[in-house]
Design an enzyme around this catalytic site. Structure first.
Site, PDB file in Angstrom:
ATOM      1  CB  SER A 203      -0.889  -0.193   1.532  1.00  9.83           C
ATOM      2  OG  SER A 203      -1.898   1.029   1.378  1.00  9.83           O
TER       3      SER A 203
ATOM      4  CE1 TYR B 144      -4.410  -1.652   4.871  1.00  2.79           C
ATOM      5  CE2 TYR B 144      -3.378  -0.130   4.089  1.00  2.79           C
ATOM      6  CZ  TYR B 144      -4.274  -0.869   4.334  1.00  2.79           C
ATOM      7  OH  TYR B 144      -4.395  -1.129   2.826  1.00  2.79           O
TER       8      TYR B 144
HETATM    9  N1  LIG Z   1      -8.972  -0.082  -1.380  1.00  6.10           N
HETATM   10  C1  LIG Z   1      -7.954   0.434  -1.081  1.00  6.10           C
HETATM   11  O1  LIG Z   1      -7.611   1.258  -1.507  1.00  6.10           O
HETATM   12  C2  LIG Z   1      -6.177  -0.199  -0.803  1.00  6.10           C
HETATM   13  C3  LIG Z   1      -4.560   0.174  -0.611  1.00  6.10           C
HETATM   14  C4  LIG Z   1      -4.268  -0.216  -0.538  1.00  6.10           C
HETATM   15  C5  LIG Z   1      -4.153  -1.469  -0.674  1.00  6.10           C
HETATM   16  N2  LIG Z   1      -5.165  -2.561  -0.348  1.00  6.10           N
HETATM   17  C6  LIG Z   1      -4.695  -3.684  -0.269  1.00  6.10           C
HETATM   18  O2  LIG Z   1      -5.873  -4.308  -1.112  1.00  6.10           O
HETATM   19  C7  LIG Z   1      -6.133  -5.420  -0.525  1.00  6.10           C
HETATM   20  C8  LIG Z   1      -7.552  -5.749  -0.613  1.00  6.10           C
HETATM   21  O3  LIG Z   1      -8.278  -4.746  -0.199  1.00  6.10           O
HETATM   22  P1  LIG Z   1      -9.721  -3.855  -0.312  1.00  6.10           P
HETATM   23  O4  LIG Z   1      -9.655  -2.531  -0.764  1.00  6.10           O
HETATM   24  O5  LIG Z   1     -10.077  -5.011  -1.764  1.00  6.10           O
HETATM   25  O6  LIG Z   1     -10.671  -4.796   1.061  1.00  6.10           O
HETATM   26  P2  LIG Z   1     -12.142  -4.839   1.352  1.00  6.10           P
HETATM   27  O7  LIG Z   1     -12.828  -4.600  -0.085  1.00  6.10           O
HETATM   28  O8  LIG Z   1     -12.602  -4.893   2.583  1.00  6.10           O
HETATM   29  O9  LIG Z   1     -11.422  -6.921   1.046  1.00  6.10           O
HETATM   30  C9  LIG Z   1     -10.790  -7.532   1.950  1.00  6.10           C
HETATM   31  C10 LIG Z   1     -10.638  -9.358   1.289  1.00  6.10           C
HETATM   32  O10 LIG Z   1      -9.453  -9.246   2.388  1.00  6.10           O
HETATM   33  C11 LIG Z   1     -10.716 -10.757   2.529  1.00  6.10           C
HETATM   34  N3  LIG Z   1      -9.999 -11.002   4.089  1.00  6.10           N
HETATM   35  C12 LIG Z   1     -10.337 -10.496   5.260  1.00  6.10           C
HETATM   36  N4  LIG Z   1      -8.989 -10.786   6.405  1.00  6.10           N
HETATM   37  C13 LIG Z   1      -8.819 -11.980   5.824  1.00  6.10           C
HETATM   38  C14 LIG Z   1      -8.498 -13.371   6.288  1.00  6.10           C
HETATM   39  N5  LIG Z   1      -7.958 -13.175   8.236  1.00  6.10           N
HETATM   40  N6  LIG Z   1      -8.168 -14.306   5.156  1.00  6.10           N
HETATM   41  C15 LIG Z   1      -8.882 -14.801   4.162  1.00  6.10           C
HETATM   42  N7  LIG Z   1      -9.471 -13.274   3.733  1.00  6.10           N
HETATM   43  C16 LIG Z   1      -9.556 -12.283   4.941  1.00  6.10           C
HETATM   44  C17 LIG Z   1     -12.280 -10.161   2.735  1.00  6.10           C
HETATM   45  O11 LIG Z   1     -12.905 -11.803   2.468  1.00  6.10           O
HETATM   46  P3  LIG Z   1     -13.402 -12.662   4.244  1.00  6.10           P
HETATM   47  O12 LIG Z   1     -13.738 -11.258   5.026  1.00  6.10           O
HETATM   48  O13 LIG Z   1     -14.779 -13.357   3.116  1.00  6.10           O
HETATM   49  O14 LIG Z   1     -12.736 -12.712   4.722  1.00  6.10           O
HETATM   50  C18 LIG Z   1     -11.777  -9.538   1.272  1.00  6.10           C
HETATM   51  O15 LIG Z   1     -12.073 -10.846   0.624  1.00  6.10           O
HETATM   52  C19 LIG Z   1      -5.466  -5.362   1.302  1.00  6.10           C
HETATM   53  O16 LIG Z   1      -4.809  -6.071   1.372  1.00  6.10           O
HETATM   54  C20 LIG Z   1      -5.773  -3.805   1.463  1.00  6.10           C
HETATM   55  O17 LIG Z   1      -4.891  -3.535   2.519  1.00  6.10           O
HETATM   56  C21 LIG Z   1      -6.179  -1.516  -0.326  1.00  6.10           C
END
Ligand SMILES: NC(=O)c1ccc[n+]([C@@H]2O[C@H](COP(=O)([O-])OP(=O)(O)OC[C@H]3O[C@@H](n4cnc5c(N)ncnc54)[C@H](OP(=O)(O)O)[C@@H]3O)[C@@H](O)[C@H]2O)c1
Length: 246
Positions: A140, A153
């Site tokens: 990130s 984070y």
């Molecule tokens: N959105 C952004 O702006 C952004 C920016 C930088 C980095 N990221 C990174 O991108 C990745 C995806 O984030 P997102 O924005 O798509 O968030 P999101 O919509 O909240 O999705 C997060 C995903 O992670 C899964 N997850 C959470 N805890 C878990 C666990 N213990 N075991 C297995 N799966 C788990 C959730 O599935 P379940 O709840 O079904 O397990 C969900 O599918 C993350 O690593 C986040 O830090 C996102």
């Protein structure tokens, strides 16, 4: 045979959107997350939109570290091999240091850092046996600078980036590629509660950019590239008094 990708955290946000994007590009999919019902919905939808694409789903909690390798092996067997593993599962709880919120900080590290490390470790063991493979990690822009309410984070994402840089050196003489992605703000449930999301892009756009970067096997990149690649070095040197106001 179609190339294949395993995506952790495929039940929501970036992982879910990337599943659709990669299906559109003809990849076989191995989708993992805790919410199996959500994964099954994605599986059905993709089955309707792209009937020739193979989609396997698996309930996986990346904090149940010992279950990752058997899950990955099972998915690889079903798809007759795995080319890419995307350690994407993550959470953002936004706790403050010293405010009695350490449980949230620990959960963040257990999921985003140790869970991703365990995923990568299992995938590399599998790729070494297979003779090749491609690891992708979701870091990130938060990895570039710790900001208030983002301590665990930012630490988890900086730690993951460092871990993957090490893997790249360890795997230098092997056929294992490593891609570290540093997304900026992408519109997903992870960040919808935030007051400000500068340079926000849609999740579909984010997934398409990431798919391009994965296919080109870039070593590391911000997502989108601009303006974050210019902001990254600035973030690192901003005076603390400016960071304190974030
Ligand atoms: N959105 C952004 O702006 C952004 C920016 C930088 C980095 N990221 C990174 O991108 C990745 C995806 O984030 P997102 O924005 O798509 O968030 P999101 O919509 O909240 O999705 C997060 C995903 O992670 C899964 N997850 C959470 N805890 C878990 C666990 N213990 N075991 C297995 N799966 C788990 C959730 O599935 P379940 O709840 O079904 O397990 C969900 O599918 C993350 O690593 C986040 O830090 C996102």
């Amino acid at each position: 045979m179609a190339k294949s990708i395993m995506i952790t955290g495929a039940s929501s946000g970036i992982g879910r959107s990337l599943a659709y994007e990669m299906a559109g590009r003809g990849y076989s999919l191995a989708l993992a997350a805790r919410r199996l019902d959500e994964l099954r919905t994605v599986q059905k939808d993709i089955g309707r939109a792209y009937p020739s694409v193979k989609v396997e789903v698996c309930r996986l909690d990346v904090t149940e570290y010992d279950t990752i390798s058997p899950a990955l092996q099972g998915l690889a067997e079903s798809l007759e091999g795995l080319d890419i593993v995307f350690a994407n599962a993550g959470i953002g709880l936004g706790e403050k240091i010293g405010a009695g919120e350490f449980t949230s900080a620990r959960r963040t590290i257990e999921t985003n850092l140790i869970g991703a490390m365990a995923t990568v470790d299992a995938a590399v063991a599998y790729f070494l046996q297979q003779g090749s493979g491609h690891i992708v990690g979701a870091s990130s822009v938060a990895a570039f600078r710790g900001t208030p309410r983002n301590s665990s984070y930012s630490a988890s994402k900086a730690g993951l980036a460092c871990y993957l840089e090490t893997l790249r050196a360890e795997a230098y003489h092997k056929k294992i590629d490593v891609t570290v992605l540093y997304p900026g703000y992408i519109d997903t449930p992870l960040n919808r509660m935030l007051r400000s999301r500068p340079f926000l892009i849609s999740v579909e756009k984010g997934a398409a950019l990431m798919a391009d970067m994965i296919e080109r096997k870039v070593r590391s990149s911000t997502v989108p590239v601009m303006p974050w690649c210019l902001l990254a070095p600035i973030l690192k040197i901003l005076p603390t008094r400016m960071i304190a106001g974030f």
